[in-house]
Design a protein around this motif. Structure first.
Motif, PDB file in Angstrom:
ATOM      1  N   UNK A 732      96.409  10.558 -26.665  1.00  0.00           N
ATOM      2  CA  UNK A 732      95.971  11.157 -27.935  1.00  0.00           C
ATOM      3  C   UNK A 732      97.157  11.380 -28.878  1.00  0.00           C
ATOM      4  N   UNK A 733      98.263  11.864 -28.311  1.00  0.00           N
ATOM      5  CA  UNK A 733      99.467  12.115 -29.105  1.00  0.00           C
ATOM      6  C   UNK A 733     100.645  12.204 -28.151  1.00  0.00           C
ATOM      7  N   UNK A 734     101.847  12.060 -28.705  1.00  0.00           N
ATOM      8  CA  UNK A 734     103.069  12.086 -27.900  1.00  0.00           C
ATOM      9  C   UNK A 734     104.116  12.910 -28.633  1.00  0.00           C
ATOM     10  N   UNK A 756     112.202  16.249 -22.811  1.00  0.00           N
ATOM     11  CA  UNK A 756     110.819  16.273 -22.337  1.00  0.00           C
ATOM     12  C   UNK A 756     109.980  15.341 -23.194  1.00  0.00           C
ATOM     13  N   UNK A 757     109.351  14.377 -22.540  1.00  0.00           N
ATOM     14  CA  UNK A 757     108.402  13.480 -23.186  1.00  0.00           C
ATOM     15  C   UNK A 757     107.010  13.906 -22.743  1.00  0.00           C
ATOM     16  N   UNK A 758     106.204  14.323 -23.710  1.00  0.00           N
ATOM     17  CA  UNK A 758     104.901  14.902 -23.379  1.00  0.00           C
ATOM     18  C   UNK A 758     103.772  14.083 -24.001  1.00  0.00           C
ATOM     19  N   UNK A 759     102.821  13.675 -23.169  1.00  0.00           N
ATOM     20  CA  UNK A 759     101.641  12.937 -23.606  1.00  0.00           C
ATOM     21  C   UNK A 759     100.438  13.862 -23.540  1.00  0.00           C
ATOM     22  N   UNK A 760      99.643  13.881 -24.576  1.00  0.00           N
ATOM     23  CA  UNK A 760      98.341  14.540 -24.563  1.00  0.00           C
ATOM     24  C   UNK A 760      97.303  13.468 -24.292  1.00  0.00           C
ATOM     25  N   UNK A 761      96.532  13.639 -23.214  1.00  0.00           N
ATOM     26  CA  UNK A 761      95.590  12.614 -22.803  1.00  0.00           C
ATOM     27  C   UNK A 761      94.156  13.046 -23.091  1.00  0.00           C
TER      28      UNK A 761
END
Length: 767
Positions: A732-734, A756-761
């Motif tokens: 959804x977003x990164x 920190x690499x964060x993915x919203x799924x």
């Protein structure tokens, strides 16, 4: 592959207590090796071996199991072992991981304690075994041989193999030593495996010798075999079928001294018997040390495996950490403990950095394996670059031999010998990618490195048709300017070579060489010259500029066919093989909608790739996409360059879930020295080097909720996938360090700086 658990030993903090006074929290050491399953990839086309090896070691001691030749054999037993084979015929000291051509399997030993075996056939020494009694872990292998009535244990250091046998009956203990054996395309051709050999029993405890293997590449192997029991009898066997074999077979009996245990230690070298002995004495200096060596090698593997921590169930851990294990089986350091090795000219050299890394399957590994090394092991990469330049520097040109008329960097190098396998000059992207990431070779200047790269891409050598390319702007299949022009694989050879030109151009840019950069960048655009707008595919072209007609776009072709367009691929696979200029390719094909439509037609075709001229069963396909072979590996990520990036997310999930299994037949293609495994690791983490040179990773869809890369600079790069589930697999977003990313990539610098690499799924595509 494997996953590891980290248990943090924390401290409960009292509110009024100054936290800075507390001792620093410690991590409990995790045994990551418990998650590795060396049997993954040992059945069908994975071509992995289950035996013992140290990280990057020269020795891989493992069982041999094949006993007969049959149709389709060529694609099965190239590493000597298949999990489902009912018998083991012995244990050899060297193996390759996941390759497509046979070689190695040197010095076969087979213990037994039954009195009568007919030696007229090698397979008669084979023994059945129960799979429940076969165990393997990093640096260790064990099996009980039912027919031979002996328990076998194997471990290894970098240059040595250590065998321990426990006989049911020590009074009839015997050992077969077969110095002629080795894998080949046909087990019936073992008599031609060795070109020359020498061996002698130095004393009642030692056998030393030399053999020159002939399969795939001519290799010199010197060895020292030591026994902890005194030899009391040795019998030299007649070669099976009375064939003229260069190396002998022996049956050896020992004074077991009321002990049921026999230990065997084997040191190897490419240089000489003395060096093999030095290697052995340096790495194993006593008997009864099997368990100690096994523990030491296991620790070396844990030091590798702890470079990445992941969160997941047991299956995810096994899949991931076995992939990491496969990645570090090679490249192999073939230099002795003193730094000497034998080069392609059969000369003894001293490695510039003390190590010489060979087993370079560069057509495969430049795509993902080598970029993964740059993240996890930059020191290793530096030594690899130095080894490549050592190879180039020590190469002797032969004007009478068009294949060797000019110097070039390695293409597919095995134990210091060039095999001339596959196409492209893919040491170039490996070198330039590392250089642009700040990783340089030792002992060599930038100018020396550029000379090697420039020569490799601009001077003709085998499968490097620069004269045709410069004359026509492509490689016509009907013209021969030199004896190396054969009209085969012409489209693939062009596309792969101009990618190397692009990389070399980046290096020229870095060094301020504008003229060379302009020349190379121009040539890197020649992919446009073989795109046929009528068919919508890359296509072979004759000297008149006419494209081939009526091409079967699903047929997989290669060097085995005259006039072939591609290298182990079809028109779908090489349509997208423009890794350095995906936006340019998208435009050439007609824009976003056409590009997406073509990708869809590849992944969701009702037909599959097919080899019609060889016995070769294609596995690991999704429509026309072929995950089992490397030219396709970047293609799932190409939707990320379009307005439908979510399509990548579904395909990655499908490939990770359905195309990798924690079973012996769990790899749907050759592991190819860690490339298949590296694809899995990158894709599980959530990014991939579509263009493997220059330091950008295309953002994909992570398959792990959490992961930590423990970087060599003592920083951490953390990856998290929020709300990831079976339903929520679409990005959804990164964000990177809390900042929203409005681009489809992250850089190598951003990774190694930590963060920190964060993915919203989620479950549906997001705007």
């Amino acid at each position: 592959m494997i996953r590891r658990k980290i248990i943090l030993i924390g401290f409960v903090t009292i509110l009024s207590f100054n936290i800075s006074c507390l001792p620093q929290a410690e991590k409990k050491e995790t045994n990551y090796a418990q998650f590795v399953d060396p049997f993954i990839g040992t059945q069908n086309e994975g071509h992995c071996f289950p035996g013992a090896t140290a990280p990057l070691g020269m020795v891989q001691v493992s069982p041999e199991s094949y006993t007969e030749h049959y149709e389709g054999y060529e694609m099965d037993h190239v590493t000597g072992y298949q999990y489902n084979d009912p018998k083991i015929i012995g244990f050899t000291q060297t193996h390759l991981n996941g390759v497509g051509c046979p070689s190695m399997s040197d010095i076969l030993l087979m213990p037994y304690c039954i009195k009568n075996i007919d030696p007229s056939s090698r397979v008669n020494f084979g023994s059945t075994y129960n799979k429940k009694n076969e165990k393997a872990s990093p640096g260790y292998y064990k099996v009980y041989l039912d027919d031979n009535q002996v328990n076998v244990e194997l471990t290894a250091t970098e240059h040595t193999a250590y065998h321990r046998y426990l006989f049911d009956n020590q009074e009839s203990a015997r050992l077969l030593v077969d110095l002629q054996y080795g894998v080949s395309w046909d087990i019936n051709s073992i008599a031609s495996n060795v070109l020359e050999a020498f061996q002698q029993f130095g004393d009642d405890y030692t056998l030393v010798g030399y053999r020159k293997g002939s399969v795939w590449a001519e290799r010199d192997l010197f060895y020292v075999i030591k026994f902890n029991k005194r030899i009391v009898k040795k019998q030299s066997l007649i070669a099976p079928g009375n064939k003229d074999e260069k190396a002998p077979r022996y049956i050896i009996e020992f004074d077991m001294d009321d002990s049921k245990t026999l230990e065997v230690q084997i040191g190897v070298s490419t240089v000489g018997i003395k060096e093999a002995k030095d290697n052995l004495e340096s790495e194993i200096n006593s008997w009864d040390s099997f368990d100690q060596i096994r523990t030491q090698t296991n620790k070396k593997w844990n030091d590798i495996l702890k470079k990445i921590e992941i969160e997941g169930d047991e299956g995810k851990k096994t899949a991931f950490y076995t992939s990491l294990y496969h990645l570090y089986i090679q490249p192999n350091n073939i230099a002795d403990v003193g730094g000497k090795y034998r080069d392609s000219e059969n000369e003894v050299e001293k490695a510039s950095c003390g190590k010489y890394y060979s087993t370079l399957s560069l057509w495969d590994t430049y795509r993902a394996a080598n970029p993964m090394y740059t993240i996890l092991s930059p020191d290793l990469v530096s030594d690899m670059l130095t080894s490549m330049l050592d190879s180039y520097n020590n190469m002797t040109i032969d004007p009478q031999n068009p294949k060797e008329a000019n110097k070039y960097l390695p293409r597919w190098q095995l134990w210091g010998k060039e095999t001339h396998t596959m196409v492209g000059n893919h040491a170039v992207p490996v070198f330039v990618d590392a250089y642009l990431k700040g990783i340089k070779p030792s002992q060599y200047t930038d100018e020396q490195a550029f000379d090697a790269i420039w020569s490799s891409v601009t001077l003709p050598h085998y499968r490097n048709h620069v004269e045709l390319t410069d004359s026509f702007g492509y490689i016509p299949y009907d013209v021969q300017l030199s004896s190396i022009d054969d009209g085969r694989e012409t489209v693939s050879r062009l596309l792969e070579n101009i990618y190397d030109d692009y990389c070399a151009g980046l290096f020229a840019d870095k060094l301020g060489k504008k003229a060379e950069s302009d020349f190379l960048k121009n040539r890197s655009s020649y992919y446009k010259n073989v795109y046929d707008p009528v068919s919508g595919f890359m296509r072979g072209k004759n000297s008149k500029g006419e494209f081939k007609k009526d091409v079967d776009v699903s047929e997989v072709v290669g060097e085995w066919l005259e006039g072939s367009d591609f290298t182990e691929g079809n028109a779908y696979h090489y349509l997208f093989h423009v890794q350095h200029d995906i936006p340019g390719l998208l435009k050439l094909m007609g824009g976003n909608d056409v590009f997406v439509e073509k990708l869809d037609s590849m992944f969701y075709s009702n037909s599959k790739p097919e080899v019609k001229t060889l016995v070769w069963k294609i596995n690991g396909t999704m429509g026309q996409y072929w995950h089992g072979n490397e030219p396709c590996h970047h293609v799932p990520y190409l939707y990320k360059y379009t307005n439908q990036p979510y399509k990548t997310d579904k395909i990655i999930k499908t490939l990770v879930d359905d195309y990798y299994h924690n079973k012996p037949d769990g790899l749907m293609g050759n592991d190819d020295c860690g490339q298949m495994s590296s694809w899995y690791m990158f894709s599980s983490l959530g990014f991939y080097p579509v263009n493997p040179c220059g330091g950008k990773y295309i953002l994909g869809a992570p398959q792990l909720k959490k992961a930590v890369i423990n970087l060599p600079n003592d920083k951490e790069f953390r990856i998290q996938a929020k709300n990831l589930s079976e339903e929520n697999y679409i990005v959804q977003s990164i964000t990177l360090n809390g900042n929203l990313l409005n681009r489809n990539y992250i850089t190598h610098k951003e990774v190694i700086n930590g963060g920190v690499l964060s993915f919203e799924m989620g479950a549906t595509p997001s705007n």
